[in-house]
Design a protein around this motif. Structure first.
Motif, PDB file in Angstrom:
ATOM      1  N   TRP A 172      49.092  53.182  57.826  1.00 52.59           N
ATOM      2  CA  TRP A 172      50.331  53.700  57.240  1.00 52.59           C
ATOM      3  C   TRP A 172      50.072  55.096  56.670  1.00 52.59           C
ATOM      4  N   LEU A 173      50.251  56.097  57.521  1.00 55.99           N
ATOM      5  CA  LEU A 173      49.969  57.480  57.150  1.00 55.99           C
ATOM      6  C   LEU A 173      51.197  58.219  56.635  1.00 55.99           C
ATOM      7  N   PHE A 174      52.368  57.796  57.059  1.00 49.20           N
ATOM      8  CA  PHE A 174      53.570  58.580  56.788  1.00 49.20           C
ATOM      9  C   PHE A 174      54.598  57.845  55.930  1.00 49.20           C
ATOM     10  N   ARG A 175      54.273  56.646  55.469  1.00 47.76           N
ATOM     11  CA  ARG A 175      55.099  55.905  54.525  1.00 47.76           C
ATOM     12  C   ARG A 175      54.142  55.121  53.624  1.00 47.76           C
ATOM     13  N   LYS A 176      54.179  55.417  52.357  1.00 51.77           N
ATOM     14  CA  LYS A 176      53.312  54.723  51.402  1.00 51.77           C
ATOM     15  C   LYS A 176      53.522  53.223  51.525  1.00 51.77           C
ATOM     16  N   ASN A 177      52.437  52.482  51.629  1.00 51.15           N
ATOM     17  CA  ASN A 177      52.513  51.033  51.742  1.00 51.15           C
ATOM     18  C   ASN A 177      51.958  50.404  50.472  1.00 51.15           C
ATOM     19  N   PRO A 178      52.823  49.787  49.653  1.00 53.66           N
ATOM     20  CA  PRO A 178      52.356  49.140  48.422  1.00 53.66           C
ATOM     21  C   PRO A 178      51.315  48.047  48.674  1.00 53.66           C
ATOM     22  N   SER A 179      51.301  47.485  49.894  1.00 56.96           N
ATOM     23  CA  SER A 179      50.352  46.427  50.227  1.00 56.96           C
ATOM     24  C   SER A 179      48.993  46.973  50.652  1.00 56.96           C
ATOM     25  N   GLY A 180      48.945  48.270  50.985  1.00 56.96           N
ATOM     26  CA  GLY A 180      47.693  48.881  51.429  1.00 56.96           C
ATOM     27  C   GLY A 180      47.876  49.656  52.716  1.00 56.96           C
ATOM     28  N   ASP A 181      47.119  50.727  52.857  1.00 62.54           N
ATOM     29  CA  ASP A 181      47.258  51.617  54.011  1.00 62.54           C
ATOM     30  C   ASP A 181      46.945  50.961  55.351  1.00 62.54           C
ATOM     31  N   LEU A 182      46.192  49.856  55.353  1.00 60.11           N
ATOM     32  CA  LEU A 182      45.746  49.238  56.595  1.00 60.11           C
ATOM     33  C   LEU A 182      46.344  47.862  56.849  1.00 60.11           C
ATOM     34  N   MET A 183      47.346  47.493  56.055  1.00 61.52           N
ATOM     35  CA  MET A 183      47.976  46.180  56.237  1.00 61.52           C
ATOM     36  C   MET A 183      49.012  46.237  57.371  1.00 61.52           C
ATOM     37  N   PRO A 184      49.295  45.102  58.006  1.00 58.43           N
ATOM     38  CA  PRO A 184      50.224  45.107  59.140  1.00 58.43           C
ATOM     39  C   PRO A 184      51.665  45.448  58.779  1.00 58.43           C
ATOM     40  N   PHE A 185      52.190  44.849  57.702  1.00 58.97           N
ATOM     41  CA  PHE A 185      53.582  45.090  57.314  1.00 58.97           C
ATOM     42  C   PHE A 185      53.649  45.988  56.094  1.00 58.97           C
ATOM     43  N   ASN A 186      54.783  46.659  55.938  1.00 61.50           N
ATOM     44  CA  ASN A 186      54.982  47.571  54.821  1.00 61.50           C
ATOM     45  C   ASN A 186      56.294  47.220  54.120  1.00 61.50           C
ATOM     46  N   PRO A 187      56.250  46.810  52.840  1.00 62.09           N
ATOM     47  CA  PRO A 187      57.483  46.475  52.117  1.00 62.09           C
ATOM     48  C   PRO A 187      58.440  47.653  51.970  1.00 62.09           C
ATOM     49  N   ALA A 188      57.963  48.865  52.193  1.00 61.17           N
ATOM     50  CA  ALA A 188      58.814  50.048  52.070  1.00 61.17           C
ATOM     51  C   ALA A 188      59.457  50.448  53.399  1.00 61.17           C
ATOM     52  N   VAL A 189      59.316  49.610  54.424  1.00 59.12           N
ATOM     53  CA  VAL A 189      59.904  49.883  55.743  1.00 59.12           C
ATOM     54  C   VAL A 189      60.910  48.796  56.066  1.00 59.12           C
ATOM     55  N   ASN A 190      62.059  49.195  56.612  1.00 59.91           N
ATOM     56  CA  ASN A 190      63.073  48.215  56.997  1.00 59.91           C
ATOM     57  C   ASN A 190      63.733  48.622  58.305  1.00 59.91           C
ATOM     58  N   CYS A 191      64.566  47.748  58.814  1.00 56.37           N
ATOM     59  CA  CYS A 191      65.279  47.980  60.068  1.00 56.37           C
ATOM     60  C   CYS A 191      66.784  47.982  59.833  1.00 56.37           C
ATOM     61  N   ASP A 192      67.207  48.329  58.615  1.00 52.66           N
ATOM     62  CA  ASP A 192      68.617  48.264  58.246  1.00 52.66           C
ATOM     63  C   ASP A 192      69.513  49.104  59.153  1.00 52.66           C
ATOM     64  N   HIS A 193      68.988  50.179  59.700  1.00 57.16           N
ATOM     65  CA  HIS A 193      69.810  51.100  60.499  1.00 57.16           C
ATOM     66  C   HIS A 193      69.522  50.998  61.984  1.00 57.16           C
ATOM     67  N   HIS A 194      68.902  49.897  62.380  1.00 57.28           N
ATOM     68  CA  HIS A 194      68.557  49.726  63.801  1.00 57.28           C
ATOM     69  C   HIS A 194      69.760  49.201  64.579  1.00 57.28           C
ATOM     70  N   SER A 195      70.009  49.821  65.705  1.00 60.63           N
ATOM     71  CA  SER A 195      71.007  49.292  66.641  1.00 60.63           C
ATOM     72  C   SER A 195      70.455  49.472  68.042  1.00 60.63           C
ATOM     73  N   LYS A 196      70.239  48.369  68.716  1.00 57.59           N
ATOM     74  CA  LYS A 196      69.633  48.423  70.054  1.00 57.59           C
ATOM     75  C   LYS A 196      70.610  48.894  71.071  1.00 57.59           C
TER      76      LYS A 196
END
Length: 196
Positions: A172-196
């Protein structure tokens, strides 16, 4: 829908018998500088990245994991670095690429205006190819074993998400990850604006 790379519930942090065959240490600031060009998704596309064909924006909650773990975003991948095999029942390949200065996967978070924001980079190696190359255990980065993913035939879930067994690692280089830079998921990332 199947996604490219999701956390294995059982992280490979050492099984007692596995040996570490390959380890890399990276200065994350230098790695960020080496990969920031991918903030422009058009640069990524020009270099051979393609969007995960499922078009899926990955969140832990959508994968049946605790929603508070957060998300990953949309995966863009380099088939040549992953050395993907011909399509079959499960995604397979011969990739053993581990150089994070030239990542095989980029993660983008969809924005309200329709744009994509680069949040992380990732690499993935297929376990069979990795073992065949003579490695006696998972790759490591900055002292952490990459996550191992393999489907458990004793459950209804598809833990490897339609992929053959593999190791993967997010940075996680471009979004701070409260869980750690090398963890799989990031609580600060979401898909709220995703439309396939």
């Amino acid at each position: 829908m199947k996604s490219l790379c999701i956390l294995s519930v059982a992280l490979v942090l050492g099984t007692g018998s596995a040996t570490i065959a390959f380890a890399d240490d990276y200065d994350l600031d230098a790695l960020r500088a080496a990969t920031e060009k991918y903030k422009d998704v058009n640069v990524a596309l020009a270099e051979g990245f393609i969007q995960d064909p499922t078009g899926h924006c990955v969140t832990a909650g959508a994968e049946g994991l605790p929603a508070e773990w957060g998300g990953m975003g949309i995966h863009y991948l380099r088939p040549d670095l992953l050395k993907l095999a011909a399509p079959s029942e499960r995604v397979d390949g011969n990739g053993t690429h581990t150089d994070f200065t030239q990542p095989a996967i980029l993660l983008y978070e969809p924005q309200a205006d329709g744009s994509l924001e680069l949040v992380a980079i990732e690499n993935l190696v297929f376990k069979k190819a990795w073992d065949a190359a003579g490695h006696g255990g998972p790759p490591m980065i900055n002292g952490r074993s990459w996550d191992h993913m393999a489907d458990n035939p004793d459950t209804d879930a598809d833990e490897a998400h339609n992929f053959m067994p593999h190791y993967d690692q997010h940075v996680w280089l471009f979004r701070k990850n409260p869980s750690g830079d090398l963890m799989p998921f990031n609580p600060a990332v979401n898909c709220d604006h995703h439309s396939k």
